[in-house]
Write a protein that holds these residues in place. Structure first.
Motif, PDB file in Angstrom:
ATOM      1  N   LEU A  50       2.721 -13.852  -8.405  1.00 41.57           N
ATOM      2  CA  LEU A  50       1.835 -13.335  -9.440  1.00 41.57           C
ATOM      3  C   LEU A  50       0.733 -12.464  -8.857  1.00 41.57           C
ATOM      4  O   LEU A  50       0.306 -11.487  -9.467  1.00 41.57           O
ATOM      5  CB  LEU A  50       1.182 -14.501 -10.181  1.00 41.57           C
ATOM      6  CG  LEU A  50       2.100 -15.311 -11.079  1.00 41.57           C
ATOM      7  CD1 LEU A  50       1.447 -16.627 -11.416  1.00 41.57           C
ATOM      8  CD2 LEU A  50       2.383 -14.523 -12.345  1.00 41.57           C
ATOM      9  N   ALA A  51       0.272 -12.829  -7.647  1.00 38.87           N
ATOM     10  CA  ALA A  51      -0.842 -12.098  -7.067  1.00 38.87           C
ATOM     11  C   ALA A  51      -0.428 -10.667  -6.738  1.00 38.87           C
ATOM     12  O   ALA A  51      -1.209  -9.727  -6.901  1.00 38.87           O
ATOM     13  CB  ALA A  51      -1.338 -12.826  -5.823  1.00 38.87           C
TER      14      ALA A  51
ATOM     15  N   ALA B 266       0.848  -1.197   0.000  1.00 44.68           N
ATOM     16  CA  ALA B 266       0.000   0.000   0.000  1.00 44.68           C
ATOM     17  C   ALA B 266       0.885   1.249   0.000  1.00 44.68           C
ATOM     18  O   ALA B 266       0.594   2.235  -0.694  1.00 44.68           O
ATOM     19  CB  ALA B 266      -0.929  -0.012   1.216  1.00 44.68           C
TER      20      ALA B 266
ATOM     21  N   ALA C 205      -0.599  -8.820  -9.915  1.00 48.91           N
ATOM     22  CA  ALA C 205      -1.984  -8.575 -10.312  1.00 48.91           C
ATOM     23  C   ALA C 205      -2.544  -7.367  -9.578  1.00 48.91           C
ATOM     24  O   ALA C 205      -3.318  -6.593 -10.130  1.00 48.91           O
ATOM     25  CB  ALA C 205      -2.840  -9.802 -10.027  1.00 48.91           C
ATOM     26  N   GLU C 206      -2.144  -7.200  -8.327  1.00 46.75           N
ATOM     27  CA  GLU C 206      -2.745  -6.145  -7.523  1.00 46.75           C
ATOM     28  C   GLU C 206      -2.081  -4.797  -7.659  1.00 46.75           C
ATOM     29  O   GLU C 206      -2.702  -3.781  -7.401  1.00 46.75           O
ATOM     30  CB  GLU C 206      -2.741  -6.563  -6.048  1.00 46.75           C
ATOM     31  CG  GLU C 206      -3.718  -7.671  -5.812  1.00 46.75           C
ATOM     32  CD  GLU C 206      -3.926  -7.919  -4.340  1.00 46.75           C
ATOM     33  OE1 GLU C 206      -3.510  -7.081  -3.527  1.00 46.75           O
ATOM     34  OE2 GLU C 206      -4.507  -8.955  -4.022  1.00 46.75           O
ATOM     35  N   THR C 207      -0.785  -4.771  -8.013  1.00 47.14           N
ATOM     36  CA  THR C 207      -0.119  -3.473  -7.954  1.00 47.14           C
ATOM     37  C   THR C 207       0.389  -2.949  -9.289  1.00 47.14           C
ATOM     38  O   THR C 207       0.586  -1.750  -9.411  1.00 47.14           O
ATOM     39  CB  THR C 207       1.096  -3.528  -7.002  1.00 47.14           C
ATOM     40  OG1 THR C 207       1.784  -4.733  -7.232  1.00 47.14           O
ATOM     41  CG2 THR C 207       0.677  -3.464  -5.571  1.00 47.14           C
ATOM     42  N   CYS C 208       0.625  -3.805 -10.272  1.00 49.34           N
ATOM     43  CA  CYS C 208       1.307  -3.326 -11.478  1.00 49.34           C
ATOM     44  C   CYS C 208       0.314  -2.960 -12.570  1.00 49.34           C
ATOM     45  O   CYS C 208      -0.816  -3.430 -12.589  1.00 49.34           O
ATOM     46  CB  CYS C 208       2.241  -4.398 -12.008  1.00 49.34           C
ATOM     47  SG  CYS C 208       3.470  -4.864 -10.812  1.00 49.34           S
TER      48      CYS C 208
ATOM     49  N   LEU D 186       2.460   1.767  -3.483  1.00 51.30           N
ATOM     50  CA  LEU D 186       1.466   2.296  -4.420  1.00 51.30           C
ATOM     51  C   LEU D 186       1.230   3.786  -4.196  1.00 51.30           C
ATOM     52  O   LEU D 186       1.182   4.569  -5.145  1.00 51.30           O
ATOM     53  CB  LEU D 186       0.141   1.554  -4.240  1.00 51.30           C
ATOM     54  CG  LEU D 186      -0.101   0.372  -5.154  1.00 51.30           C
ATOM     55  CD1 LEU D 186      -1.358  -0.356  -4.737  1.00 51.30           C
ATOM     56  CD2 LEU D 186      -0.222   0.838  -6.596  1.00 51.30           C
TER      57      LEU D 186
END
Lengths: 320, 328
Positions: free
Chosen positions: B218-219, B198, B222-225, B201
């Protein structure tokens, strides 16, 4: 499927460690944990580093005795056994560790290490031992010629297979797996998780599966216990735990897990601060210093782990 | 609204000299990083993702250890051809890096304050007082409580999450244009990982720098990039916007990787998808497509000839099957 019959019962386990530099302090690694593992089930124990899950695993396999509390294997109280008898009983509980390379002798061929397991427990003659080892090595997906190699010649996934073979050789009633896949890459992790499930379905062993990765624990377990700072804070059947998560810590833990299907715009419970030290655990509820719902009552009395729905237990004053 | 390209990596290769011969750990890697974006670089251990990032900073000793080829353009200037002295000036000021293990990266015998001031004093020639003020501000920026007191503490006095925050603060000290984060949360617990991601970001949004996030998870990507590059055995096998990558992965390796991760909303107890075999060693890199020995779709052509990266819509893929059927 798992029956109601239990293979192992841990009753009010406490485990304290002395602090070497200060005689007046103790690390309370495990406090008042009771749990039951049923015949043929996979019980997942999940929590972050320092929550006491590995210590509990070691106490349950009686590698270290508890400070107080009892461990019953079937109807035998392990704490009451003389040393020799304990050793015999321990055939029935076998452990698999995270780092199999560290738990193997680098100068001993894998085949010798595996036959030794049977030799120390005086099982069979050399020929029988060898054939048992050849049998087990194929069950875990390796080939007999691998027995002549040394531990460093194997990849991480293969080493974990050897660790499993070593534990399975004695046909234990309970397997305690402490972070068996956390050192592996995802594609290898999937291979080992599949193997574990296959073996469990073939042999109907019971498993205590300890891991910090909740997606992995969910994938493999029938029931799950969640630990925080030495305490068991929630316990339920896997589906129930995810459908009706009760404890605020479990909620935060689930929400913190990144997932491919989630995006960062989604609301997430981000816990403030760090895990408190198990030397100076907070009064009352151990989670209250980071709990978004904590009230004054939480500082006063420690909540008991009680049933909030059939088979679903939580330790929180706010759970009805 | 195409943002300006900060870093343009073109055909980067890194070869290590070892006693047993030369090994190419990174072979012809190309990608771009734009201002204000987070580019994910994913792959399993041994895929060359960390070597790529350390090659961008030229952290390997070129006289003994390794040699680079290709181009690494930071705002048009090729980092691989400038003198090493000049490179040292850029490290920590224009490009910074944070590593997985903050405890072994921070100096145990120097205070947090000293280590925070150092880059500002060297690169920006600030006085101790000015640097001090900035340092406290930085600690506040990365969410460390009581920053004034922390300045006098040593790394071992902080928790893992706090140390990672200090590392980030040091990396940001000179307002770099590019931040390389190599597995920044791998050693942390999930609740702490959520805090650090967080933070990354929000810093990325506030400071509008380019970020390369290197991870095996990978997760997290998926959430940040916004975009991601998937690497296998030293090569880029797929590059795509993150939504595309997870909804419609084109390369068989990406597909296998995504399918082998257990999800929280899976039914559970089912067999996970498995990529057969293991990553080969650098000594025996397969001829042809490097993934062919583990690929369910491999043909004779795959085993014979190496596919090139080619465009497929918004994605780039290194696979022979893309051209013929428009996807596997």
């Amino acid at each position: 499927m798992a029956g109601e019959e239990s293979i192992l019962r841990a009753e009010k386990i406490y485990k304290n460690f002395p602090v070497k530099t200060n005689r007046h302090l103790t690390v309370r690694a495990v406090s008042d944990v009771s749990l039951t593992i049923r015949v043929g089930e996979i019980y997942g124990l999940v929590g972050e580093s320092g929550c006491g899950k590995s210590t509990l695993g070691r106490v349950i396999s009686y590698l270290i005795p508890p400070t107080s509390g009892k461990v019953w294997l079937n109807d035998t109280d392990l704490s009451a056994l003389p040393k020799k008898e304990l050793r015999r009983q321990r055939q029935n509980i076998q452990m698999v560790f995270q780092d199999c390379l560290a738990s193997m002798d680098p100068q001993q061929r894998v085949g010798d290490a595996l036959t030794e397991v049977l030799r120390v427990h005086s099982i069979g003659d050399p020929a029988q031992r060898m054939s048992a080892v050849i049998d087990i090595i194929q069950q875990v997906g390796l080939r007999p010629e691998h027995l002549f190699r040394y531990p460093h010649e194997f990849s991480g996934g293969q080493r974990q297979r050897i660790g499993l073979a070593r534990a399975l050789l004695l046909h234990p009633a309970l397997m305690v797996c402490d972070e068996p896949v956390s050192a592996l890459d995802v594609s290898i992790q999937a291979q080992i998780l599949n193997l574990l499930l296959d073996l469990q379905q073939q042999n109907h062993h019971s498993y205590l599966f300890i891991a910090h990765d909740i997606s992995v624990v969910k994938h493999i377990s029938d029931r799950i216990g969640v630990m925080y700072l030495g305490h068991l804070v929630e316990e339920a059947e896997t589906e129930e735990l995810f459908a009706h998560t009760a404890h605020p810590y479990t909620k935060a833990l689930l929400s913190a897990v990144p997932d491919i299907s989630k995006r960062h715009e989604e609301e997430r419970i981000v816990l403030k601060g760090d895990l408190p030290s198990p030397i100076h655990a907070p009064s009352g509820c151990v989670f209250r210093t980071r709990c978004p719902y904590a009230t004054a009552a939480c500082a006063e009395a420690a909540p008991e782990l009680r049933e909030i729905a059939p088979g679903h237990k939580a330790a929180c004053h706010l759970c009805k | 609204m195409e943002e300006q390209v900060i870093l343009d990596v073109k055909n980067l290769s890194t070869t290590f000299h070892t006693e047993r011969g030369d090994y190419q750990a990174v072979s012809g890697v190309s990608f771009q990083v734009h201002r204000g974006e987070i580019l994910g670089v994913v792959g399993e251990s041994g895929c060359g993702k960390s070597v790529t990032s350390q090659s961008i900073l030229r952290l390997y000793d070129e006289r003994r250890e390794a040699c680079y080829s290709g181009e690494v353009l930071l705002e048009g200037r090729d980092l691989l051809s400038i003198p090493i002295k000049e490179m040292q000036r850029l490290r920590g000021s224009e490009i910074s890096m944070i590593f997985q293990d903050a405890l072994s990266t921070l100096n145990p015998v120097l205070t947090i304050g000293y280590q925070l001031r150092e880059p500002m004093r060297i690169h920006e020639k600030l006085s101790r007082k000015e640097a001090d003020l900035n340092a406290v501000e930085l600690l506040r920026l990365v969410g460390i409580p009581e920053p004034e007191q922390r300045m006098h503490q040593y790394p071992h006095e902080l928790s893992g999450g706090m140390r990672q925050r200090v590392m980030i603060a040091i990396a940001l000290a000179c307002r770099p244009k590019l931040l390389i984060a190599d597995e920044p949360t791998t050693a942390l617990d999930v609740t702490i990982q959520a805090q650090i991601m967080a933070l990354l970001l929000s810093l990325n949004r506030q400071l509008h720098m380019g970020v390369i996030l290197i991870t095996h998870d990978l997760a997290v990507v998926a959430e940040t990039c916004s975009r991601a590059v998937v690497m296998y055995l030293g090569q880029v096998v797929e590059e795509a916007p993150v939504e595309e990558l997870f909804r419609h992965p084109l390369h068989p390796y990406t597909q296998g990787l995504i399918a082998s991760v257990p999800h929280l909303d899976d039914p559970g107890k089912e067999q996970l998808h498995v990529i057969p075999g293991t990553v080969p060693f650098l000594e025996d890199i397969p001829t042809g497509c490097r993934f062919a020995p583990r690929c369910p779709y491999a043909t004779d052509q795959c085993r014979r000839e190496m596919p090139q990266l080619q465009e497929a819509g918004s994605q780039r893929v290194r696979c022979w099957h893309i051209r013929s059927e428009g996807g596997v």
